[in-house]
Enzyme design. Structure first.
Site, mmCIF file in Angstrom:
data_model
loop_
_atom_site.group_PDB
_atom_site.id
_atom_site.type_symbol
_atom_site.label_atom_id
_atom_site.label_comp_id
_atom_site.label_asym_id
_atom_site.label_seq_id
_atom_site.Cartn_x
_atom_site.Cartn_y
_atom_site.Cartn_z
ATOM 1 C CE LYS A 35 34.050 44.698 26.440
ATOM 2 N NZ LYS A 35 34.768 45.932 26.434
ATOM 3 C CB CYS A 36 35.411 41.930 35.417
ATOM 4 S SG CYS A 36 35.223 41.351 37.102
ATOM 5 N N GLY A 37 34.015 44.354 37.042
ATOM 6 C CA GLY A 37 34.233 45.358 38.070
ATOM 7 C C GLY A 37 35.606 45.244 38.709
#
Length: 167
Positions: A35-37
């Site tokens: 759930k990271c850019g």
């Protein structure tokens, strides 16, 4: 001298694996998050795995929840996410910490000093974010360290050089 062979880790399916199994291969170790850019880098890592796997590259993914809780899922959820969204076929491991007192021993070593690295001294210090990358030679020594923002495709030249040395 410490090498990859001195460590073990738990796979994402719960088995203990001695990392010496990867000696003889060029190994790319990456701390990951779902759930990271930077999560789309999974696609680039998978592309490296597909492009160079038959030549001796092993990509090893280590999920980490230390950076703004960007890997909140269970190992089962992480594995499903990686397979469904990115077709990840490279080995994934159970969640680890990469910095601080609870850091997995592998990451304590990776982030430490490597003054005798074959390619010259490697920067030491804490991992800044998800998707930091470490390239290891077939003897399990650290060759390169890249910041999280460096795209997997940008590693190709160094991977090819390491694979050529292996041949």
């Amino acid at each position: 001298m410490t090498t990859l062979a001195d460590f073990s880790a738990t796979t994402i399916t719960g088995q203990e694996q001695v990392l010496s199994e990867h000696l003889g291969s060029v190994v790319l170790v990456v701390n990951t998050a779902s759930k990271c850019g930077l999560t789309p880098q999974y696609a680039g890592l998978q592309a490296l795995h597909e492009r160079y796997g038959d030549q001796g590259l092993r990509v090893l993914g280590f999920p980490c929840d230390q950076f703004m809780h960007q890997e909140p899922g269970t190992e089962t959820e992480i594995a499903e996410f990686c397979e469904i969204n990115y077709g990840v076929g490279f080995p994934m491991f159970a969640k680890v910490e990469v910095n601080g007192e609870g850091a997995h021993p592998l990451f304590r070593w990776l982030t430490g000093a490597h003054p005798d690295a074959p390619g010259g001294e490697i920067a030491s210090g804490d991992i800044e974010w998800n998707f930091a990358k470490f390239l290891l030679d077939p003897e399990g020594r650290v060759l390169h360290r890249w910041a999280p923002q460096v795209e997997p495709a940008d590693l190709a030249e160094d991977i090819e050089a390491a694979l050529a040395e292996r041949a």
